[in-house]
Design an enzyme around this catalytic site. Sequence first.
Site, PDB file in Angstrom:
ATOM      1  N   GLU A 158       8.943  13.263   5.221  1.00  0.00           N
ATOM      2  CA  GLU A 158       9.407  12.288   4.222  1.00  0.00           C
ATOM      3  C   GLU A 158       8.245  11.400   3.812  1.00  0.00           C
ATOM      4  O   GLU A 158       7.261  11.292   4.536  1.00  0.00           O
ATOM      5  CB  GLU A 158      10.480  11.380   4.848  1.00  0.00           C
ATOM      6  CG  GLU A 158      11.678  12.116   5.331  1.00  0.00           C
ATOM      7  CD  GLU A 158      12.625  11.214   6.125  1.00  0.00           C
ATOM      8  OE1 GLU A 158      12.488   9.980   6.066  1.00  0.00           O
ATOM      9  OE2 GLU A 158      13.496  11.768   6.796  1.00  0.00           O
ATOM     10  N   LYS A 179       6.494   7.851   3.502  1.00  0.00           N
ATOM     11  CA  LYS A 179       6.585   6.581   4.229  1.00  0.00           C
ATOM     12  C   LYS A 179       6.483   5.465   3.190  1.00  0.00           C
ATOM     13  O   LYS A 179       5.423   5.229   2.614  1.00  0.00           O
ATOM     14  CB  LYS A 179       5.473   6.480   5.263  1.00  0.00           C
ATOM     15  CG  LYS A 179       5.599   5.278   6.154  1.00  0.00           C
ATOM     16  CD  LYS A 179       4.662   5.399   7.344  1.00  0.00           C
ATOM     17  CE  LYS A 179       4.836   4.245   8.303  1.00  0.00           C
ATOM     18  NZ  LYS A 179       4.600   2.943   7.729  1.00  0.00           N
ATOM     19  N   ASP A 184       6.278   1.920   1.457  1.00  0.00           N
ATOM     20  CA  ASP A 184       5.562   0.712   1.850  1.00  0.00           C
ATOM     21  C   ASP A 184       6.318  -0.513   1.347  1.00  0.00           C
ATOM     22  O   ASP A 184       6.000  -1.081   0.308  1.00  0.00           O
ATOM     23  CB  ASP A 184       4.144   0.760   1.265  1.00  0.00           C
ATOM     24  CG  ASP A 184       3.241  -0.248   1.928  1.00  0.00           C
ATOM     25  OD1 ASP A 184       3.668  -0.861   2.926  1.00  0.00           O
ATOM     26  OD2 ASP A 184       2.110  -0.431   1.443  1.00  0.00           O
ATOM     27  N   ARG A 213      14.101  -6.503  10.115  1.00  0.00           N
ATOM     28  CA  ARG A 213      13.651  -5.978  11.400  1.00  0.00           C
ATOM     29  C   ARG A 213      13.499  -7.111  12.428  1.00  0.00           C
ATOM     30  O   ARG A 213      13.827  -6.941  13.583  1.00  0.00           O
ATOM     31  CB  ARG A 213      12.305  -5.260  11.196  1.00  0.00           C
ATOM     32  CG  ARG A 213      11.756  -4.695  12.441  1.00  0.00           C
ATOM     33  CD  ARG A 213      10.557  -3.816  12.148  1.00  0.00           C
ATOM     34  NE  ARG A 213      10.183  -3.109  13.343  1.00  0.00           N
ATOM     35  CZ  ARG A 213       9.415  -3.611  14.296  1.00  0.00           C
ATOM     36  NH1 ARG A 213       8.943  -4.827  14.163  1.00  0.00           N
ATOM     37  NH2 ARG A 213       9.120  -2.915  15.372  1.00  0.00           N
ATOM     38  N   TYR A 240      16.624   5.997   5.035  1.00  0.00           N
ATOM     39  CA  TYR A 240      15.969   7.146   5.664  1.00  0.00           C
ATOM     40  C   TYR A 240      16.444   7.474   7.071  1.00  0.00           C
ATOM     41  O   TYR A 240      15.928   8.368   7.700  1.00  0.00           O
ATOM     42  CB  TYR A 240      14.459   6.985   5.656  1.00  0.00           C
ATOM     43  CG  TYR A 240      13.968   5.652   6.182  1.00  0.00           C
ATOM     44  CD1 TYR A 240      14.226   5.243   7.481  1.00  0.00           C
ATOM     45  CD2 TYR A 240      13.230   4.803   5.360  1.00  0.00           C
ATOM     46  CE1 TYR A 240      13.779   4.040   7.958  1.00  0.00           C
ATOM     47  CE2 TYR A 240      12.779   3.585   5.825  1.00  0.00           C
ATOM     48  CZ  TYR A 240      13.053   3.214   7.135  1.00  0.00           C
ATOM     49  OH  TYR A 240      12.618   2.020   7.597  1.00  0.00           O
ATOM     50  N   LYS A 278       9.669  13.890  11.194  1.00  0.00           N
ATOM     51  CA  LYS A 278      10.749  13.675  12.173  1.00  0.00           C
ATOM     52  C   LYS A 278      11.259  15.016  12.681  1.00  0.00           C
ATOM     53  O   LYS A 278      11.383  15.959  11.889  1.00  0.00           O
ATOM     54  CB  LYS A 278      11.921  12.937  11.518  1.00  0.00           C
ATOM     55  CG  LYS A 278      11.565  11.584  10.961  1.00  0.00           C
ATOM     56  CD  LYS A 278      12.734  10.936  10.222  1.00  0.00           C
ATOM     57  CE  LYS A 278      12.273   9.627   9.593  1.00  0.00           C
ATOM     58  NZ  LYS A 278      13.226   9.075   8.642  1.00  0.00           N
ATOM     59  N   LYS A 324      -0.796   8.369   8.332  1.00  0.00           N
ATOM     60  CA  LYS A 324      -1.161   7.346   7.354  1.00  0.00           C
ATOM     61  C   LYS A 324      -2.160   7.908   6.343  1.00  0.00           C
ATOM     62  O   LYS A 324      -3.128   8.561   6.716  1.00  0.00           O
ATOM     63  CB  LYS A 324      -1.792   6.136   8.069  1.00  0.00           C
ATOM     64  CG  LYS A 324      -0.838   5.416   9.017  1.00  0.00           C
ATOM     65  CD  LYS A 324       0.234   4.655   8.290  1.00  0.00           C
ATOM     66  CE  LYS A 324      -0.230   3.343   7.796  1.00  0.00           C
ATOM     67  NZ  LYS A 324       0.116   2.158   8.476  1.00  0.00           N
ATOM     68  N   CYS A 360     -22.784 -26.008   8.794  1.00  0.00           N
ATOM     69  CA  CYS A 360     -21.496 -25.970   8.105  1.00  0.00           C
ATOM     70  C   CYS A 360     -21.691 -26.222   6.607  1.00  0.00           C
ATOM     71  O   CYS A 360     -22.298 -27.229   6.232  1.00  0.00           O
ATOM     72  CB  CYS A 360     -20.558 -27.026   8.695  1.00  0.00           C
ATOM     73  SG  CYS A 360     -19.023 -27.157   7.760  1.00  0.00           S
ATOM     74  N   CYS A 385     -19.975 -29.808   5.861  1.00  0.00           N
ATOM     75  CA  CYS A 385     -20.394 -31.107   6.408  1.00  0.00           C
ATOM     76  C   CYS A 385     -21.779 -31.067   7.041  1.00  0.00           C
ATOM     77  O   CYS A 385     -22.212 -32.054   7.627  1.00  0.00           O
ATOM     78  CB  CYS A 385     -19.350 -31.616   7.403  1.00  0.00           C
ATOM     79  SG  CYS A 385     -19.342 -30.658   8.932  1.00  0.00           S
ATOM     80  N   CYS A 404     -17.567 -24.660  13.137  1.00  0.00           N
ATOM     81  CA  CYS A 404     -18.129 -25.980  12.876  1.00  0.00           C
ATOM     82  C   CYS A 404     -17.478 -26.910  13.900  1.00  0.00           C
ATOM     83  O   CYS A 404     -16.261 -27.073  13.899  1.00  0.00           O
ATOM     84  CB  CYS A 404     -17.800 -26.438  11.455  1.00  0.00           C
ATOM     85  SG  CYS A 404     -18.061 -28.202  11.245  1.00  0.00           S
ATOM     86  N   CYS A 455     -14.885 -32.943   9.534  1.00  0.00           N
ATOM     87  CA  CYS A 455     -15.303 -31.934   8.552  1.00  0.00           C
ATOM     88  C   CYS A 455     -14.163 -31.779   7.529  1.00  0.00           C
ATOM     89  O   CYS A 455     -13.040 -31.402   7.894  1.00  0.00           O
ATOM     90  CB  CYS A 455     -15.586 -30.629   9.271  1.00  0.00           C
ATOM     91  SG  CYS A 455     -15.930 -29.268   8.160  1.00  0.00           S
TER      92      CYS A 455
HETATM   93  S1  IVH Z   1      11.925   6.304  10.210  1.00  0.00           S
HETATM   94  C1  IVH Z   1      12.887   4.765  14.601  1.00  0.00           C
HETATM   95  N1  IVH Z   1      11.299   6.944   7.791  1.00  0.00           N
HETATM   96  O1  IVH Z   1       7.816   2.637   8.647  1.00  0.00           O
HETATM   97  C2  IVH Z   1      11.960   4.650  13.477  1.00  0.00           C
HETATM   98  N2  IVH Z   1      10.491   4.868   8.622  1.00  0.00           N
HETATM   99  O2  IVH Z   1       6.266   1.947  11.432  1.00  0.00           O
HETATM  100  C3  IVH Z   1      12.667   4.968  12.233  1.00  0.00           C
HETATM  101  N3  IVH Z   1       9.223   3.554   6.994  1.00  0.00           N
HETATM  102  O3  IVH Z   1       9.452   0.034  10.186  1.00  0.00           O
HETATM  103  C4  IVH Z   1      11.756   4.870  11.112  1.00  0.00           C
HETATM  104  N4  IVH Z   1       9.391   4.991   5.337  1.00  0.00           N
HETATM  105  O4  IVH Z   1      10.142   0.473   7.863  1.00  0.00           O
HETATM  106  C5  IVH Z   1      11.170   6.027   8.753  1.00  0.00           C
HETATM  107  N5  IVH Z   1      10.855   7.648   5.654  1.00  0.00           N
HETATM  108  C6  IVH Z   1      10.745   6.735   6.594  1.00  0.00           C
HETATM  109  C7  IVH Z   1      10.040   5.529   6.396  1.00  0.00           C
HETATM  110  C8  IVH Z   1       9.938   4.617   7.447  1.00  0.00           C
HETATM  111  C9  IVH Z   1       8.914   3.805   5.722  1.00  0.00           C
HETATM  112  C10 IVH Z   1       8.810   2.347   7.721  1.00  0.00           C
HETATM  113  C11 IVH Z   1       9.881   1.676   8.500  1.00  0.00           C
HETATM  114  C12 IVH Z   1       9.320   1.376   9.852  1.00  0.00           C
HETATM  115  C13 IVH Z   1       7.892   1.730   9.702  1.00  0.00           C
HETATM  116  C14 IVH Z   1       7.441   2.414  10.956  1.00  0.00           C
END
Ligand code: IVH
Length: 693
Positions: free
Chosen positions: A113, A115, A117, A136, A224, A289, A313, A407, A410, A425, A431
């Site tokens: 999937e 990830k 942001d 969270r 997700y 996953k 990443k 500094c 100052c 400093c 300062c």
């Molecule tokens: S699964 C038990 N799926 O990434 C963990 N996380 O560092 C379940 N995130 O805090 C997470 N896209 O906010 C999952 N497709 C995705 C995701 C995802 C973004 C974020 C999530 C989590 C962080 C993990």
Amino acid sequence: MNLETAKERINELSKQIERHNYNYYILAQPTISDFDFDLLMNELLTLEKQYPELIMSNSPSQRVGGDLTKTFQSFPHTFPMLSLSNSYNKSEITDFIDRAQRIIGEDITTVCELKFDGVAISLKYENGELIRALTRGDGMQGDDVTTNVRTIRSIPLKLHGDFPQSFEIRGEILMPRNSFNTINAEREAAEQQLFANPRNAVAGTIKLQDSKIVAQRKLDCFLYYLMIDENKNPFKTHYESLEAAKKWGFKISEHIAICKDTNAIFEYINDWEVKRKNLPYDTDGIVIKINDFEQQKTLGFTAKSPRWAIAYKFKAEEVQTKLLSIDFQVGRLGTITPVANLEPVQLAGTIVKRATLHNADFIQQLDLHYGDTVNVEKGGEIIPKITAVNLSFREKNSKEVHFVAFCPACRTKLVRTEGEAAWYCPNFESCPPQVKGRIEHFISRKAMNIESLGEGRIEVLYDNNLIRNYADLYDLTYEKLLGLEKIISVDTPLDLFGTERVKKISFQDKTSSNIIEAIRQSKNTPFERVLFALGIRFVGETVAKILAKHFGNIDAIDKATIEELVEVNEIGEKIASSVRLFFENNENQVLIERLRKAGLQFESTQQETTKESPITGKNIVVSGTFEHFSRDEIKLLIENLGGKNVGSISSKTDYVVAGENMGPAKNEKANKLNVPILTETEFLELIGYKSNK
Ligand code: IVH
């Protein structure tokens, strides 16, 4: 129309509006014009105005916002909200798959999937209705942001189809890049601080008190992960569960792929490493996953993350530009941070003009010269980084960058503590950036929250010799403020956009009286925030909370020895010595006395603790080692739920939470004193913490 027919019509309208919402925001296939949609919504709003008793919490009218959340109440998560372990190269993915295969002993299938942001959210549904949305938080408990979440159009308030009676679903709230750009353009026009990236914009938005503004920010949400009690889970695989969730009305990404082997995973990664740039929202990697829920269960969790998932990443985006000059900035604690001024360059959707250079060692490692061509990278962080110098472009006779010895504010000679990277400093007392920085920290939102004094006003007061420390704020009067003015630059030190903006700050009648009133009101700020506001090095928000809770008042903290401080969970030597240093300083004692006289809260009040839990006020001894949590995590859980961790068993002990290898002496003592001994599972049950899949 009578109440009964109004109710029927409201129901009918709600259903229709939600269906159109779904068609528009989830399926992207509207079947009605905006005009007709507005007609339906207006009819609903009118009826609800007429019959307020018929307004339901999940009425589509709630999507417009309006309700205020004064304080975001914190609730424990039914299942902890963990993070993912990260990987940065493909061999780590191969290791992950090999390991999973070894443990499971049969073939595994994975799901890949994107990830997203954004900001993680956990949604709880009962009987098909959204009942709670939690952030969270610290992973164990999160903040209730339901009112704000109801305004997000792609989050269903009511489900359709064959949904389970009770479940939680996790996902990510996002701000699409075009909404982000629009909002920043508006903020720029209004001379407001810009958001650094869409993720920050979401984080800021989801905690706004006014849900009406949230509704206007055009947030989106992909779900997700579905979580249902193990024995009620009708799904065999994660993929199936998401397919079902899609049918109930959730927005599930279209870019999910079942991958049978590592080659398929790598293909997915390579594909999205390029294609992600064309998505309308930010992603920072791929999540892999294990698909089968049984296999997920076999793999289990570490304290921080599931063993059945891993994140890959994306490499940070990088560009080349030229180093023009360097500013040496002085922070509120005296740390000198070198900041590079760069030739403006487009990077990951924003124009970068500045980048942090961290410290003297970093500059030396780079062997940086003025005029150098440098590589700039923007990862997940807000502030871009210089990662390398391109020596082939270096001009002859270019001057090497030297760290300043005095500094810049100052002129005091800088010092460096053995073993630390930063230069300081030492002119802590006078300062100017340090003095102003401390006061700015004191008034900041999470501290005393005297926002009307922000945006350059502290500088004006400082220039007029009205304040030299935060206690001076409480000696200000309306008369002293009225008529002050100055033209200032409103650029923040690390403003990436670097736009030079000036602003006239003037203290007119209304501003002055507002400020005096805000200062007066700040006297009610709870002790934990006052403690944070004092600006003790290493005492951030969380540590301040822990100290306030443990010691109860400032005198107890003042009197605590290093040994007593480190006994507190999460307080180490570094924090303890810093606290001692602060209180041993006479000037600080004078400041505290003045603040006390002014009427600030130096004692915790009862109401501050989180809501009642089954262990509120209970004395608990934790001993041994545990299966699902570390001892420290169990202790933190106890503290968060209002319990008290005590070191040894006595007649005052309410429970002993016993892990493996708890000593026989403790066991005997607890039995003798009739103190209940709980296993980890019994303890988790007691606090209402359900075990995960
Ligand atoms: S699964 C038990 N799926 O990434 C963990 N996380 O560092 C379940 N995130 O805090 C997470 N896209 O906010 C999952 N497709 C995705 C995701 C995802 C973004 C974020 C999530 C989590 C962080 C993990």
